[in-house]
Scaffold this active site. Structure first.
Site, PDB file in Angstrom:
ATOM      1  CE  LYS A   1       2.674 -18.125  -2.420  1.00  0.00           C
ATOM      2  NZ  LYS A   1       1.676 -19.291  -2.414  1.00  0.00           N
TER       3      LYS A   1
ATOM      4  CG  ASP B   1      -7.816  -5.427   1.254  1.00  0.00           C
ATOM      5  OD1 ASP B   1      -8.665  -4.731   1.810  1.00  0.00           O
ATOM      6  OD2 ASP B   1      -7.663  -5.036   0.102  1.00  0.00           O
TER       7      ASP B   1
ATOM      8  CG  ASP C   1     -13.466  -8.010   0.963  1.00  0.00           C
ATOM      9  OD1 ASP C   1     -13.173  -7.067   2.215  1.00  0.00           O
ATOM     10  OD2 ASP C   1     -13.655  -7.520  -0.133  1.00  0.00           O
TER      11      ASP C   1
ATOM     12  CE1 TYR D   1      -3.336  -3.005   0.743  1.00  0.00           C
ATOM     13  CE2 TYR D   1      -4.439  -0.947   0.851  1.00  0.00           C
ATOM     14  CZ  TYR D   1      -4.495  -2.377   0.740  1.00  0.00           C
ATOM     15  OH  TYR D   1      -5.451  -3.114   0.543  1.00  0.00           O
TER      16      TYR D   1
ATOM     17  CG  ASP E   1      -1.137 -20.662  -1.128  1.00  0.00           C
ATOM     18  OD1 ASP E   1      -0.701 -20.463   0.322  1.00  0.00           O
ATOM     19  OD2 ASP E   1      -0.626 -21.254  -1.884  1.00  0.00           O
TER      20      ASP E   1
HETATM   21  C1  IPM Z   1     -10.644  -1.763   3.332  1.00  0.00           C
HETATM   22  C2  IPM Z   1     -10.719  -1.368   2.058  1.00  0.00           C
HETATM   23  C3  IPM Z   1      -9.503  -0.252   1.553  1.00  0.00           C
HETATM   24  C4  IPM Z   1      -8.265  -1.275   1.532  1.00  0.00           C
HETATM   25  C5  IPM Z   1      -9.740   0.351   0.337  1.00  0.00           C
HETATM   26  C6  IPM Z   1     -11.015   1.097   0.260  1.00  0.00           C
HETATM   27  C7  IPM Z   1      -8.669   1.287  -0.026  1.00  0.00           C
HETATM   28  O1  IPM Z   1     -10.709  -2.199   1.114  1.00  0.00           O
HETATM   29  O2  IPM Z   1     -10.383  -1.033   4.126  1.00  0.00           O
HETATM   30  O3  IPM Z   1     -10.413  -2.976   3.463  1.00  0.00           O
HETATM   31  O4  IPM Z   1      -7.901  -1.860   0.636  1.00  0.00           O
HETATM   32  O5  IPM Z   1      -7.693  -1.190   2.666  1.00  0.00           O
HETATM   33 MG    MG Z   2     -10.804  -4.312   1.851  1.00  0.00          MG
END
Ligand code: IPM
Ligand code: MG
Length: 360
Positions: free
Chosen positions: A191, A247, A251, A141, A223
């Protein structure tokens, strides 16, 4: 003295869910005798529209002068041009970096009322209670170089994953400290079979692990971790991961809970000031339609009360109110199930406030 909260509602569904969360906080404040002052500020696409940048110096100052920051979500198709040099996400990255919020706590619990809301089998989900600690101010990032360029064979692009041992060490310490307060199990994700940064990550993680012999520790490749997370999620307690792995895995983990609309997060540094935001995005497809799930934002305020202000009782009251509303069968469309009562964003907020003991 009032707790001074910087409020970045952001874009898309951000303002809607933030509105409900602030109203819930006000009720919690009245019930538990906690005073808040709210300082609104712009971040993301709305700031680009107004000021030409995702985060102004003055908005950043508002965050730095606050006791805690609440953030809705930023971004949307309007600002998505890949060639644009100004992007909404710069606001989030700027806030995280400037406030030195290196540890992002993403708790994932499966609410017993929502066992059937997930696409996964209820028996896989029973007992899931994990905490992902995502490194938040390093890795790809922020690594440089990160650029497009033209080389001998045409278009080229490069991104960089960069970590110092100090960055890994403090993240691992925060993760071990958390594990100690929970079920004393820590899984570090990397990884290391491919990346030099991961090999250092693993080395440092193992060194820190020596200081926590009471915590059961393991290294898992990312993975494989993505597989274990849906195969046997209840086996995990604290999961520590570098920025991008965290990240992606969170999700995925949100689907254990049934919806991204349910998961709060806390970004913390060395001090008490944290930034609290849902893990979901701006959901532009449903923005402004009163369909968003405000619970992740509401639960983020509970994390703020607990972690920045030490108001455990008020935090728990909000969490219990949310639990009761779900127990009574109310659902926003993202978690709708047969025979439940589908409500909009505002009604969901009102129900939580009612449970919390405020106006109906
Ligand atoms: C999160 C989001 C952010 C990230 C984006 C919106 C920049 O996906 O907070 O998980 O990748 O950190
Ligand atoms: Mg995210």
């Amino acid at each position: 003295m009032a707790h001074n909260i910087a409020v970045f509602s952001g874009d898309g569904i951000g303002p809607e869910v933030m509105g409900e969360a602030i109203n819930v906080l006000k009720i919690a404040g009245a019930r538990f005798g906690i005073e808040f002052s709210f300082e609104p500020a712009l971040a993301g696409g709305c700031s680009i529209d107004e000021h030409g940048v995702a985060l102004t110096d003055s908005a950043l100052r508002t965050a730095k002068e606050s006791d805690a920051v609440l953030l809705g979500a930023v971004g949307g198709p309007k600002w998505d041009d890949p060639k644009a040099s100004v992007r909404p996400e710069q606001a989030i990255l700027g806030l995280r970096k400037e406030l030195e919020l290196f540890a992002n706590l993403r708790p994932v619990q499966v609410n017993r009322h929502l066992l059937h809301a997930s696409t996964l089998k209820p028996e896989v989900l029973a007992g899931v209670d994990l905490m992902v600690v995502r490194e938040l101010t390093g890795g790809v990032y922020y690594g440089r170089p990160s650029e497009r360029r033209t080389g001998a064979s045409g278009r080229e692009a490069v991104d960089t994953i960069f970590y110092t041992e100090g960055e890994v060490e403090r993240l691992m310490r925060a993760s071990f400290d958390l594990a100690r307060k929970r079920r004393k199990k820590l899984t570090s994700v990397d990884k290391a079979n491919i990346m030099a940064s991961s090999r250092m990550w693993r080395e440092v993680a193992n060194e820190v692990a020596q200081e926590y012999p009471d915590v059961e520790y393991e290294d898992v490749l990312v993975d494989a971790m993505s597989m274990h997370l849906i195969r046997r999620p209840a086996d995990f307690d604290v999961i520590a991961a570098e920025n991008m792995f965290g990240d992606i895995l969170t999700d995925e983990a949100s689907m254990l809970a049934g919806s991204m609309g349910l998961l709060p997060s806390a970004s913390l540094g060395e001090g008490s000031r944290g930034l609290f935001e849902p893990i979901h995005g701006t959901a532009p497809d449903i923005a402004g339609q009163d369909k968003a799930n405000p619970l992740a934002m509401i639960l983020s305020t509970a994390l703020m009360l607990r972690l920045s202000f030490g108001q455990d009782e008020a935090a728990l009251a909000i969490e219990e109110a949310v639990d009761q509303v779900l127990g009574n069968g109310y659902r926003t469309p993202d978690i709708a199930q047969p025979e439940c009562r589908v409500v909009g964003c505002q009604e969901m907020g009102r129900l939580v406030r009612e449970r919390l003991g405020g106006e109906s």
